[in-house]
Scaffold this active site. Structure first.
Site: not given
Length: 203
Positions: A107-109
């Site tokens: 998820i995300c970065g």
């Protein structure tokens, strides 16, 4: 036999992004097979890390001590080191797991770190924005999907703003709940519909 879901931990680990997932993997309430899963943290070393929220976590194990046969899934939270050498060992482990057919959820970065490593070049995926991944120069742009969370084979990806959708994909991939329970779970946590709570309590 208990299976271990490994949560990668590193400095600037985004605490909130995986909370729904790991809490409901580790807590046997509503599970199809209570006791099937446990959650363990894995670091690059055994030294403590500090999360983005300032919490200190001592890894349960290290990357070099686990392989695909030891794990049911590797979960990668967002972070501020995804584009540095500090994250590279985690991206390498993710590739190792995927090559062996063991699921990885990012998820995300952390999706940026996987993009840099070429892991997203041949799987449908999502992230915080298409432009975010395009900025790293990866070759998987044609497989980007503008959705909160996406699962393609053994890879789950999600936007930073979609921790509940991320958890739903993980819980489904691991077969933690039966489909009706998962639907009620998402009705409560994802749609904030009290009916979901009453459905869950009736199970």
């Amino acid at each position: 036999m208990t299976e271990t879901v490994h949560v990668a931990v590193y400095d600037t680990f985004a605490d909130w992004e995986i909370g729904y997932a790991i809490a409901h993997i580790n807590k046997p309430l509503w599970h199809k097979d209570p006791g099937r899963y446990t959650v363990a943290t894995v670091g690059a070393t055994d030294r403590p890390i500090t999360t983005m929220g300032g919490m200190r976590v001592v890894p349960d194990t290290t990357l070099d001590a686990i392989g695909p046969g030891d794990s049911a899934m590797l979960i990668l939270a967002g972070n501020d080191i995804w584009h540095t050498a500090q994250f590279a060992p985690f991206a390498d482990k993710a590739r190792e797991f995927l090559d062996a057919g063991v699921p990885v959820a990012a998820i995300c970065g952390s999706t940026g770190g996987l993009a840099l490593a070429g892991v997203l070049d041949d799987r449908e995926h999502t992230s915080n924005a298409a432009e975010f991944l395009q900025s790293v120069g990866y070759r998987g742009g044609h497989l980007y999907r503008d959705e909160p969370a996406v699962t393609d084979r053994d890879l789950v990806t999600a936007s930073a703003t979609a921790p509940v959708e991320f958890a739903r994909e993980i819980l489904e991939r691991l077969d933690v709940f039966d489909p009706d329970t998962l639907a009620s779970w998402f009705r409560l946590y994802g749609l904030r519909d009290p009916a979901g709570f009453h459905e869950l309590m009736a199970r």
